[in-house]
Design a protein around this motif. Structure first.
Motif, PDB file in Angstrom:
ATOM      1  N   ALA A 156       1.338  12.014   6.669  1.00 22.49           N
ATOM      2  CA  ALA A 156       1.638  10.779   5.956  1.00 22.49           C
ATOM      3  C   ALA A 156       1.507   9.581   6.896  1.00 22.49           C
ATOM      4  CB  ALA A 156       3.053  10.832   5.385  1.00 22.49           C
ATOM      5  N   ALA A 157       0.994   8.499   6.356  1.00 22.40           N
ATOM      6  CA  ALA A 157       1.043   7.198   7.022  1.00 22.40           C
ATOM      7  C   ALA A 157       2.117   6.407   6.287  1.00 22.40           C
ATOM      8  CB  ALA A 157      -0.301   6.491   6.942  1.00 22.40           C
ATOM      9  N   VAL A 158       2.849   5.595   7.020  1.00 24.10           N
ATOM     10  CA  VAL A 158       3.960   4.862   6.411  1.00 24.10           C
ATOM     11  C   VAL A 158       3.837   3.377   6.700  1.00 24.10           C
ATOM     12  CG1 VAL A 158       5.519   6.858   6.512  1.00 24.10           C
ATOM     13  CG2 VAL A 158       5.480   5.226   8.401  1.00 24.10           C
ATOM     14  N   PHE A 159       4.637   2.613   5.967  1.00 27.85           N
ATOM     15  CA  PHE A 159       4.644   1.161   6.121  1.00 27.85           C
ATOM     16  C   PHE A 159       4.708   0.764   7.592  1.00 27.85           C
ATOM     17  CE2 PHE A 159       7.445  -2.616   6.623  1.00 27.85           C
ATOM     18  CZ  PHE A 159       6.501  -3.573   6.246  1.00 27.85           C
ATOM     19  N   ASP A 160       3.853  -0.161   7.961  1.00 24.87           N
ATOM     20  CA  ASP A 160       3.771  -0.792   9.275  1.00 24.87           C
ATOM     21  C   ASP A 160       3.102   0.071  10.349  1.00 24.87           C
ATOM     22  OD1 ASP A 160       4.111  -3.387  10.250  1.00 24.87           O
ATOM     23  OD2 ASP A 160       5.848  -2.814  11.436  1.00 24.87           O
ATOM     24  N   ASP A 161       2.646   1.278  10.004  1.00 21.31           N
ATOM     25  CA  ASP A 161       1.850   2.054  10.957  1.00 21.31           C
ATOM     26  C   ASP A 161       0.578   1.291  11.284  1.00 21.31           C
ATOM     27  OD1 ASP A 161       3.457   4.297  11.185  1.00 21.31           O
ATOM     28  OD2 ASP A 161       2.211   5.583   9.911  1.00 21.31           O
ATOM     29  N   GLU A 184       0.810  -1.220   0.000  1.00 24.53           N
ATOM     30  CA  GLU A 184       0.000   0.000   0.000  1.00 24.53           C
ATOM     31  C   GLU A 184       0.843   1.269   0.000  1.00 24.53           C
ATOM     32  OE1 GLU A 184      -3.858  -1.683   2.416  1.00 24.53           O
ATOM     33  OE2 GLU A 184      -2.060  -1.160   3.567  1.00 24.53           O
ATOM     34  N   THR A 185       2.167   1.116  -0.131  1.00 20.54           N
ATOM     35  CA  THR A 185       3.070   2.270  -0.064  1.00 20.54           C
ATOM     36  C   THR A 185       3.748   2.521  -1.406  1.00 20.54           C
ATOM     37  OG1 THR A 185       4.972   0.959   0.666  1.00 20.54           O
ATOM     38  CG2 THR A 185       3.522   1.818   2.383  1.00 20.54           C
ATOM     39  N   ASP A 186       4.290   3.733  -1.522  1.00 18.98           N
ATOM     40  CA  ASP A 186       5.039   4.085  -2.721  1.00 18.98           C
ATOM     41  C   ASP A 186       6.527   3.810  -2.490  1.00 18.98           C
ATOM     42  OD1 ASP A 186       5.970   6.206  -1.136  1.00 18.98           O
ATOM     43  OD2 ASP A 186       4.691   7.692  -2.111  1.00 18.98           O
ATOM     44  N   ALA A 187       7.374   4.259  -3.395  1.00 20.98           N
ATOM     45  CA  ALA A 187       8.812   3.990  -3.303  1.00 20.98           C
ATOM     46  C   ALA A 187       9.446   4.603  -2.064  1.00 20.98           C
ATOM     47  CB  ALA A 187       9.517   4.507  -4.560  1.00 20.98           C
ATOM     48  N   GLN A 188       8.809   5.612  -1.482  1.00 14.69           N
ATOM     49  CA  GLN A 188       9.330   6.254  -0.273  1.00 14.69           C
ATOM     50  C   GLN A 188       8.761   5.623   1.002  1.00 14.69           C
ATOM     51  OE1 GLN A 188       7.956   8.207  -2.926  1.00 14.69           O
ATOM     52  NE2 GLN A 188      10.033   8.177  -3.728  1.00 14.69           N
ATOM     53  N   GLY A 189       7.934   4.592   0.853  1.00 14.00           N
ATOM     54  CA  GLY A 189       7.348   3.926   2.012  1.00 14.00           C
ATOM     55  C   GLY A 189       6.135   4.643   2.588  1.00 14.00           C
ATOM     56  N   ILE A 190       5.606   5.626   1.860  1.00  9.93           N
ATOM     57  CA  ILE A 190       4.433   6.388   2.304  1.00  9.93           C
ATOM     58  C   ILE A 190       3.182   5.746   1.716  1.00  9.93           C
ATOM     59  CG2 ILE A 190       3.274   8.625   2.174  1.00  9.93           C
ATOM     60  CD1 ILE A 190       6.102   9.890   2.018  1.00  9.93           C
ATOM     61  N   ALA A 191       2.150   5.629   2.525  1.00  9.63           N
ATOM     62  CA  ALA A 191       0.901   5.024   2.062  1.00  9.63           C
ATOM     63  C   ALA A 191       0.339   5.809   0.879  1.00  9.63           C
ATOM     64  CB  ALA A 191      -0.113   4.981   3.197  1.00  9.63           C
ATOM     65  N   HIS A 192      -0.007   5.104  -0.166  1.00 14.03           N
ATOM     66  CA  HIS A 192      -0.593   5.708  -1.363  1.00 14.03           C
ATOM     67  C   HIS A 192      -1.984   6.234  -1.029  1.00 14.03           C
ATOM     68  CE1 HIS A 192      -2.412   5.863  -5.391  1.00 14.03           C
ATOM     69  NE2 HIS A 192      -1.169   6.076  -5.795  1.00 14.03           N
ATOM     70  N   HIS A 193      -2.334   7.377  -1.601  1.00 17.42           N
ATOM     71  CA  HIS A 193      -3.615   8.008  -1.273  1.00 17.42           C
ATOM     72  C   HIS A 193      -4.816   7.093  -1.520  1.00 17.42           C
ATOM     73  CE1 HIS A 193      -3.202   8.922  -5.583  1.00 17.42           C
ATOM     74  NE2 HIS A 193      -4.519   8.942  -5.595  1.00 17.42           N
TER      75      HIS A 193
END
Length: 137
Positions: free
Chosen positions: A68-73, A15-24
């Motif tokens: 931003a929400a990030v991977f594993d939040d 669910e994240t992009d290359a920066q590890g941020i959750a995609h909208h």
């Protein structure tokens, strides 16, 4: 009880992009997951609603991203039915991480006859279920 139902999700890597941020777009999926969980807790589930001859179609969506929400939040999706009028109802959402708002939004829905897909008033039994406080799992 404040009328909110809480549902938790964990941000998956997919669910994240290359920066590890959750995609909208992931937020839309999380809101739907929370809405389905809320219906299971208060109205017997979406399948039970459909078995009674009612479909609830999504007619609109609004989202505001605050952080931003990030991977594993681990996020808490807070949901409540905020308005019912005629054949329409609206849910409000708060997406939080450790009590801090990450996003907020709403979805609009319309009830239709399952066979004809013509608009029908939100049935009184569904109004009662949607507006009654339900316990979060």
């Amino acid at each position: 009880m404040d009328g909110w139902f809480d549902h938790r999700v964990r941000v998956r890597f997919a669910e994240t992009d290359a920066q590890g941020i959750a995609h909208h777009a992931s937020y839309v999926v999380w809101l739907e997951e929370a809405r389905v969980a809320h219906l299971a807790a208060c109205a017997g589930g979406y399948t039970a609603i459909r078995e009674r001859g009612v479909e609830a179609l999504t007619t609109g969506l609004e989202l505001t991203y605050d952080r931003a929400a990030v991977f594993d939040d681990v996020l808490t999706i807070r949901i409540r039915c905020a308005e019912i009028r005629g054949a329409r109802f609206r849910y409000e959402y708060l997406v939080e991480r450790d009590g801090t708002r990450v996003a907020s939004g709403s979805t609009r829905h319309a009830t239709v006859d399952a066979g004809t897909h013509r608009p029908i008033r939100v049935p009184s039994w569904l109004v009662d279920d949607l507006l009654s406080p339900s316990e979060s799992p």
